[in-house]
Design an enzyme around this catalytic site. Structure first.
Site, PDB file in Angstrom:
ATOM      1  N   CYS A  65       0.833  -1.208   0.000  1.00  0.00           N
ATOM      2  CA  CYS A  65       0.000   0.000   0.000  1.00  0.00           C
ATOM      3  C   CYS A  65       0.862   1.251   0.000  1.00  0.00           C
ATOM      4  O   CYS A  65       1.714   1.429   0.881  1.00  0.00           O
ATOM      5  CB  CYS A  65      -0.922   0.002   1.211  1.00  0.00           C
ATOM      6  SG  CYS A  65      -2.003   1.454   1.277  1.00  0.00           S
ATOM      7  N   LYS A 105       1.839  -9.456   0.064  1.00  0.00           N
ATOM      8  CA  LYS A 105       1.484  -8.695  -1.134  1.00  0.00           C
ATOM      9  C   LYS A 105       2.408  -7.493  -1.211  1.00  0.00           C
ATOM     10  O   LYS A 105       2.545  -6.741  -0.239  1.00  0.00           O
ATOM     11  CB  LYS A 105       0.031  -8.231  -1.122  1.00  0.00           C
ATOM     12  CG  LYS A 105      -0.402  -7.586  -2.444  1.00  0.00           C
ATOM     13  CD  LYS A 105      -1.895  -7.318  -2.471  1.00  0.00           C
ATOM     14  CE  LYS A 105      -2.343  -6.934  -3.889  1.00  0.00           C
ATOM     15  NZ  LYS A 105      -1.881  -5.596  -4.292  1.00  0.00           N
ATOM     16  N   ASN A 178      -0.703  -9.286 -10.243  1.00  0.00           N
ATOM     17  CA  ASN A 178      -1.718  -8.267  -9.989  1.00  0.00           C
ATOM     18  C   ASN A 178      -1.304  -6.989 -10.716  1.00  0.00           C
ATOM     19  O   ASN A 178      -0.118  -6.743 -10.918  1.00  0.00           O
ATOM     20  CB  ASN A 178      -1.830  -8.024  -8.473  1.00  0.00           C
ATOM     21  CG  ASN A 178      -2.749  -6.867  -8.116  1.00  0.00           C
ATOM     22  OD1 ASN A 178      -2.338  -5.950  -7.419  1.00  0.00           O
ATOM     23  ND2 ASN A 178      -3.969  -6.908  -8.573  1.00  0.00           N
ATOM     24  N   GLY A 179      -2.309  -6.203 -11.109  1.00  0.00           N
ATOM     25  CA  GLY A 179      -2.022  -4.902 -11.698  1.00  0.00           C
ATOM     26  C   GLY A 179      -2.357  -4.814 -13.171  1.00  0.00           C
ATOM     27  O   GLY A 179      -1.741  -5.503 -13.985  1.00  0.00           O
ATOM     28  N   GLY A 201      -8.542  -6.757  -9.106  1.00  0.00           N
ATOM     29  CA  GLY A 201      -8.999  -5.929  -8.001  1.00  0.00           C
ATOM     30  C   GLY A 201     -10.011  -4.890  -8.417  1.00  0.00           C
ATOM     31  O   GLY A 201     -11.211  -5.121  -8.394  1.00  0.00           O
TER      32      GLY A 201
END
Length: 340
Positions: A65, A105, A178-179, A201
């Site tokens: 994050c 993550k 991811n992404g 996501g």
């Protein structure tokens, strides 16, 4: 990894005690993962112990994050990628306080610490110092120079070649990509190139019908069921009314239970009116049944009763050249000398 649900718990024990209801979930949500974040080993242990009673399938540690509240003043989230030794210690503490798998993550780098070797150093150190064998890789670096979390999801360039190089260089570990993956077509493209798992996501949240309507057939090979949004909402009503107020103090409430549905009619006739009615209904509705009775009049029957149609769209060539872009293999010999 579609269907992999993740919840994030920011690690201040005061918040945990006030918001412990948030850890509860319906059995239908399995497999479900709890994501925790923090930089205090004692608090991480206590949070993990609190989660044990809820029987999550995995505990994930947030090292990705970029929010200033998290990576800035909080000094955790993605900033922890700069301290892999601590992350290894944290993962050992988390693993020692749970009986389920643990994972991390992370991004592929932070600011100028964005080389492939630095990413590999992080992966190697964390996996060598802890039982961590699963990493979820957001294939962008994070910029901590004041840009917003939203900009951190689009401005740093995606480097999928880093992810696929990790598959090559760490064959004993599991990596989920991811992404920037926004459709089941792109999920399948990642899997064809060898991805162990794919996390979708924002697209799944912002465009749930368009993103997830084809999942059963395109990803899992099931025959088309003709499922419609009306049927989905009828089932969701039963689920929602069964969980409202279950955890005391009227939590969760109608707003919290209905929130995942608010983009279900994205780009469809009646969508704007549906959202306005939802905002009004949140003020007084106490059941999902009454919420739907008040709001769904905004949506035409033709929208409610139409199954997902056509072939899912997406970039089939998203990873077409990724194998040609892989960085040089990681040399672990120096790290092995340190962590032997």
């Amino acid at each position: 990894m579609l269907g992999f649900t993740q919840r994030c718990l920011q690690l201040k024990l005061l918040y945990i005690k006030k918001g412990i209801w948030f850890l509860a979930y319906s059995p239908e949500q399995h497999p479900i993962v709890l994501q925790i974040g923090g930089n205090n080993l004692e608090n991480l242990a206590k949070a993990t112990e609190l989660a044990n009673a809820y029987h999550y399938d995995e505990i994930n540690f947030n090292c990705g994050c970029p929010s200033p509240k998290v990576a800035g003043h909080g000094c955790f989230g993605v900033r922890l990628m700069l301290d892999p030794k601590f992350v290894g210690e944290a993962m050992s503490v988390i693993a020692a306080n749970t009986n389920v798998p643990v994972s991390v993550k992370c991004r592929i780098g932070v600011d100028d610490h964005d080389s492939y070797n630095e990413l590999c150093d992080f992966i190697y150190k964390v996996s060598s110092l802890s039982p961590t064998r699963h990493f979820i890789i957001h294939s962008r670096k994070a910029l901590l120079n004041g840009i917003s979390p939203a900009d951190n999801r689009r401005i740093p360039p995606l480097k999928y070649e880093y992810y696929y190089a990790l598959l090559r260089d760490f064959p004993d570990l599991k990596f989920t990509i991811n992404g920037g993956i926004n459709s089941v077509v792109e999920v399948n493209a990642a899997l064809r190139e060898g991805a162990h798992g794919v996390m979708v996501g924002r697209a799944a949240y912002n465009f749930p019908w368009q993103t997830l309507g084809h999942v059963d057939t395109a990803i899992y090979g099931q025959p088309s069921s003709g499922l419609t949004r009306r049927v989905i909402l009828e089932r969701y009503q039963e689920y929602g009314d069964s969980v409202l107020g279950r955890n005391g103090n009227n939590r969760p409430n109608v707003r919290e239970v209905a929130k995942p549905l608010l983009n279900l009619f994205y780009s469809e006739p009646g969508n704007s009116l549906w959202k306005r009615k939802a905002d009004s209904a949140f003020q007084h509705c106490t059941t999902m049944k009454s919420f739907f009775e008040e709001t769904l009049v905004a949506i035409p029957d033709s929208v409610l009763d139409s199954p997902i149609e056509g072939v899912p769209s997406g970039r089939e060539d998203l990873f077409a050249n990724v194998q040609d872009l892989l960085p040089s293999p990681y040399d672990v010999r120096e790290q092995e000398a340190v962590y032997a």
